[in-house]
Design an enzyme around this catalytic site. Sequence first.
Site, PDB file in Angstrom:
ATOM      1  N   GLU A  88      -4.999  32.266  14.507  1.00 41.49           N
ATOM      2  CA  GLU A  88      -4.002  32.258  15.577  1.00 41.49           C
ATOM      3  C   GLU A  88      -2.728  32.982  15.160  1.00 41.49           C
ATOM      4  O   GLU A  88      -2.107  33.663  15.956  1.00 41.49           O
ATOM      5  CB  GLU A  88      -3.705  30.807  15.982  1.00 41.49           C
ATOM      6  N   ARG A  98      -7.926  12.032  19.493  1.00 42.37           N
ATOM      7  CA  ARG A  98      -7.870  11.986  20.964  1.00 42.37           C
ATOM      8  C   ARG A  98      -9.264  11.714  21.509  1.00 42.37           C
ATOM      9  O   ARG A  98     -10.249  12.258  21.020  1.00 42.37           O
ATOM     10  CB  ARG A  98      -7.383  13.317  21.536  1.00 42.37           C
ATOM     11  N   GLU A 114     -16.044  25.982  11.608  1.00 40.10           N
ATOM     12  CA  GLU A 114     -16.169  27.029  10.585  1.00 40.10           C
ATOM     13  C   GLU A 114     -16.858  26.537   9.321  1.00 40.10           C
ATOM     14  O   GLU A 114     -17.433  27.334   8.584  1.00 40.10           O
ATOM     15  CB  GLU A 114     -14.765  27.551  10.188  1.00 40.10           C
TER      16      GLU A 114
END
Length: 415
Positions: free
Chosen positions: A396, A250, A344
């Site tokens: 998450e 994107r 990370e």
Amino acid sequence: MNILVLNCGSSSVKFQLIETDIDLIEKNADKRLAGGVLERVIGQAIISVQVEGQSKIKSAEPLRDHRAGIDWILKWITSPESKIKNIKSLNDIHAVGHRVVHGGERFTMSALINDDVIREIEDSIELAPLHNPANLKGIQGARELLGPKIPQVAVFDTSFHSTMPETSYLYAIPYQLYRRHKIRRYGFHGTSHRYVSYRYRNLVGKKLEETNIVTVHLGNGCSACAIKNGESFDTSMGFTPLEGLVMGTRGGDIDPSVIEFIRNKEGMTVREIDTMLNKQSGLLGLSGLTNDMRDLVDEEKENNDRRAHLAIEIFVQRVKKYIGAYLAEMGGADAIIFTGGIGENSSIIRERICRGLDWFGLNIDKEKNDTMVCGKEGEISNPKSKLKAFVIPTNEELLIARDTVRTVKNVPRRW
Ligand code: ADP
């Protein structure tokens, strides 16, 4: 409680089975029992699973749809073959937590799923036509397979950002468009920004209200979030996940006039341009090589590839731009938190993002930065740094499992 966490994408189902409960959350002692990914759930699905961190099977199975995928997961989890501790039958699965991408303005918190909630998620389909239908298929599938007695909870990517003030979420377009169609910035990756902000507070011993940080989630999708007094104040993704940072495929921020221009010059439809901006832009579009940051870093280093270098530089500059903007908007912050696959694992990209930010009082410790990879959590700035930097692996699924427990037990949450 044993919580099945489901993340249904358009062609995949990711799952984790997590043992958690109110007391385990307090002690940070929840346990991941198993997990896996079913790719290409419509057709010959590629399945890989792990139990307690050990990879178990990788196989191909013909599956019809998301429901069939969930059916496969339930059968595997409860089979003797999976050898998951304390799971013998479906009765040992106590609740299901679903990742739902878009909760619109309605869902400012995770919600216990009932017919009304399903209807309202359906109402948000037009806001997230690529994501919410798959999330709903997961919810319907799990409901049919597990029955109404097993509670199910929806955890929304957008909820964390519901605290953004109007000054952050409104676009400067005619106000009626917001009133009539709810065109505004919603923000995404909320579960990740919320989780790493919680971990940061735990690491440094800060109260929620005192948490002033910029979190940067850099994965395939990328977003930054200004967290002021513990709440989302601004974030880089907008009406859809397309706005903001440069991502794998994107493009992020762009002048909207470019769309009409491309339409005329290339004879593309608006839908085709939308696909191009979502799927063929970002690191992939700029480099012409790949959306994978690891490969781009290698190309730049080993082959001196000009376009790989350019893609990385534009990616890095956009992150810097948002960090600077958020520090200005918030009147400063205590720390910058890196998370997501790139955040990370790539010390080089972190170093390039932080380069030149000493003006803001940020000084990176090279050695700490180089070693903070592969799931490690900790500070990467030197002790004298006024603005700190941390690497905090996101989780998450864990947050979805915890929210599921709290929602089912009706225990209010503040983070
Ligand atoms: P998703 O957003 O799909 O969950 P991830 O958070 O796993 O994706 O991030 C994927 C990105 O992280 C890819 O661009 C990958 O190249 C990048 N990445 C993972 N490890 C490294 C590394 N050691 N160096 C650079 N990039 C990395």
